[in-house]
Write a protein that holds these residues in place. Structure first.
Motif, mmCIF file in Angstrom:
data_model
loop_
_atom_site.group_PDB
_atom_site.id
_atom_site.type_symbol
_atom_site.label_atom_id
_atom_site.label_comp_id
_atom_site.label_asym_id
_atom_site.label_seq_id
_atom_site.Cartn_x
_atom_site.Cartn_y
_atom_site.Cartn_z
ATOM 1 N N UNK A 1 0.810 -1.226 0.000
ATOM 2 C CA UNK A 1 0.000 0.000 0.000
ATOM 3 C C UNK A 1 0.843 1.276 0.000
ATOM 4 N N UNK A 2 2.164 1.130 0.090
ATOM 5 C CA UNK A 2 3.058 2.288 -0.016
ATOM 6 C C UNK A 2 3.644 2.416 -1.421
ATOM 7 N N UNK A 3 3.097 1.638 -2.344
ATOM 8 C CA UNK A 3 3.542 1.615 -3.741
ATOM 9 C C UNK A 3 4.973 1.102 -3.889
ATOM 10 N N UNK A 4 5.397 0.298 -2.920
ATOM 11 C CA UNK A 4 6.719 -0.319 -2.988
ATOM 12 C C UNK A 4 6.607 -1.660 -3.707
ATOM 13 N N UNK A 5 7.508 -1.918 -4.646
ATOM 14 C CA UNK A 5 7.501 -3.171 -5.391
ATOM 15 C C UNK A 5 7.880 -4.315 -4.461
ATOM 16 N N UNK A 6 7.099 -5.385 -4.506
ATOM 17 C CA UNK A 6 7.303 -6.516 -3.605
ATOM 18 C C UNK A 6 7.874 -7.715 -4.359
ATOM 19 N N UNK A 7 8.584 -8.611 -3.655
ATOM 20 C CA UNK A 7 9.160 -9.784 -4.325
ATOM 21 C C UNK A 7 8.098 -10.849 -4.598
ATOM 22 N N UNK A 8 8.373 -11.685 -5.571
ATOM 23 C CA UNK A 8 7.521 -12.856 -5.791
ATOM 24 C C UNK A 8 7.879 -13.939 -4.778
ATOM 25 N N UNK A 9 6.937 -14.841 -4.563
ATOM 26 C CA UNK A 9 7.119 -15.934 -3.607
ATOM 27 C C UNK A 9 8.164 -16.921 -4.119
ATOM 28 N N UNK A 10 9.071 -17.342 -3.242
ATOM 29 C CA UNK A 10 10.060 -18.369 -3.582
ATOM 30 C C UNK A 10 9.719 -19.648 -2.838
ATOM 31 N N UNK A 11 9.427 -20.685 -3.587
ATOM 32 C CA UNK A 11 9.016 -21.963 -2.975
ATOM 33 C C UNK A 11 10.239 -22.743 -2.522
ATOM 34 N N UNK A 12 10.238 -23.132 -1.249
ATOM 35 C CA UNK A 12 11.330 -23.935 -0.706
ATOM 36 C C UNK A 12 10.863 -25.326 -0.280
ATOM 37 N N UNK A 13 9.533 -25.507 -0.181
ATOM 38 C CA UNK A 13 8.988 -26.797 0.248
ATOM 39 C C UNK A 13 8.230 -27.447 -0.913
ATOM 40 N N UNK A 14 7.151 -28.169 -0.631
ATOM 41 C CA UNK A 14 6.486 -28.950 -1.672
ATOM 42 C C UNK A 14 5.537 -28.121 -2.537
ATOM 43 N N UNK A 15 4.954 -27.096 -1.969
ATOM 44 C CA UNK A 15 3.990 -26.300 -2.721
ATOM 45 C C UNK A 15 2.557 -26.575 -2.323
ATOM 46 N N UNK A 16 2.355 -27.195 -1.177
ATOM 47 C CA UNK A 16 0.997 -27.475 -0.727
ATOM 48 C C UNK A 16 0.233 -26.240 -0.320
ATOM 49 N N UNK A 17 0.960 -25.170 0.024
ATOM 50 C CA UNK A 17 0.301 -23.956 0.509
ATOM 51 C C UNK A 17 0.237 -22.856 -0.538
ATOM 52 N N UNK A 18 1.244 -22.789 -1.411
ATOM 53 C CA UNK A 18 1.357 -21.692 -2.361
ATOM 54 C C UNK A 18 2.393 -22.088 -3.403
#
Length: 347
Positions: free
Chosen positions: A224-241
């Motif tokens: 909400x501050x117009x700051x660019x955010x990183x994409x998610x980096x998967x380190x586990x299996x991917x069951x959540x995201x």
């Protein structure tokens, strides 16, 4: 004969007019609700998809990059965040029907070590507790830098409620579910999602692992501050995201979830835990059912993106709304947009 021809002509004309009217109602509802959302300057773009009467309407608004005017399109790749959990739920439902696992199984029978801590006063955590957020697991894994660390973190968990009695949202549980699915099918979890969901439904643009070309289509989001955010980096299996998808592929996922002849879908929509008077947990679906409505839905939120994916089976309607903004109130705001949009299009 000419009278019959005239009747057929007017019948076809009337049907086409009704079709155009219904289509226009959906398009207008999407446009109006998107415009209202974007009045809030914390939002920069939104993609809205409605599947109704067997037809998809997809519309895009705003700009993906502040100041560049680059509107999203049908091939824009979004992070699905926790909507990924509904895919985990589907694969779990298939495993139940395939008799690979049982809802009543103590999860420890699938683990390589005893884990005496994963119970409460002799009551074990069961498969059904993992998929309904009633396991007593912490929200986030204690350790998540890699899969080995994840299991080390499991040893540190202290269960403080009877499994199955208290709802408490957990990102730890779906990752363990994905591991169990991987173990019983003897295939990587990513392959299971591809084999059971993506390939059969021709969801070719939905994937965990992106190519270099895919990455050029992947949305970068803002806070909400117009700051660019990183994409998610998967380190586990991917069951959540970890899944990425496009609006056009999400239409295919809507069609799957509306397929009442599919036994896996029906199982995944089964009510497993009652949370309120008209609110249940299914296989990672939040289910609302009362005298007026039956709804299957899930929210997804990640660093710079949020979305709602909602199915209305009685009306054969699906709605997806995705924005490249994420802050505390985003989910509630998008939920209100979905509810208003549904009211507008169901008339």
């Amino acid at each position: 004969m000419k009278y019959l021809t005239a009747i057929l002509f007017f019948t076809l004309f009337a049907c086409n007019s009704v079709h155009k009217t219904n289509k226009q109602i959906v398009e207008n509802a999407i446009t109006n609700n998107a415009a209202k959302l974007l009045e809030d300057k914390r939002f920069h773009s939104v993609s809205i998809t409605v599947f109704k009467d067997g037809e998809a309407t997809i519309k895009h608004f705003g700009e993906l990059t502040i100041g560049e005017g680059n509107k999203p399109n049908d091939s824009t790749l979004y992070e699905l965040a926790s909507v990924t959990k509904t895919f985990t739920g589907y694969v779990t439902a298939k495993a139940i029907l395939d008799k690979k696992i049982n809802l009543e199984d103590d999860i420890r029978i699938y683990l390589d070590e005893p884990y005496p801590n994963l119970e409460f006063k002799g009551e074990p955590i069961k498969i059904k507790h993992l998929i309904t957020h009633t396991s007593g697991f912490p929200n986030f894994p204690i350790k998540s830098e890699n899969k080995k660390a994840f299991f080390e973190g499991l040893k540190l968990i202290k269960i403080e409620t009877i499994p199955g009695e208290v709802y408490s949202y957990s990102n730890t549980a779906p990752e363990l579910t994905a591991y169990i699915l991987e173990k019983v099918y003897q295939k990587p979890y990513e392959e299971l999602v591809i084999e059971f969901i993506l390939k059969p439904n021709k969801m070719n643009q939905t994937k965990f692992t992106l190519t270099e070309n895919d990455k050029t289509r992947l949305v970068k989001g803002y806070n909400d501050k117009k700051e660019l955010m990183p994409n998610f980096t998967r380190t586990l299996w991917g069951g959540i995201s970890g899944l990425h998808s496009t609006p056009t592929d999400l239409v295919k996922y809507m069609k799957l979830q509306l397929d009442k002849s599919n036994p896996i879908v029906n199982e995944s929509h089964r009510k497993l835990y009652k949370e309120g008077s008209d609110f249940w947990e299914g296989y990672h679906w939040y289910i609302i059912e009362n005298e007026k409505e039956l709804i299957y839905r899930h929210h997804g939120g990640i660093y710079g993106m949020q979305n709602w994916f909602v199915i209305y089976p009685k009306q054969s309607i699906g709605i997806s709304i995705i924005t490249n903004t994420s802050f505390n109130e985003t989910g509630e705001i998008l939920e209100n947009v979905v509810n208003k949009l549904y009211d507008d299009i169901k008339k």
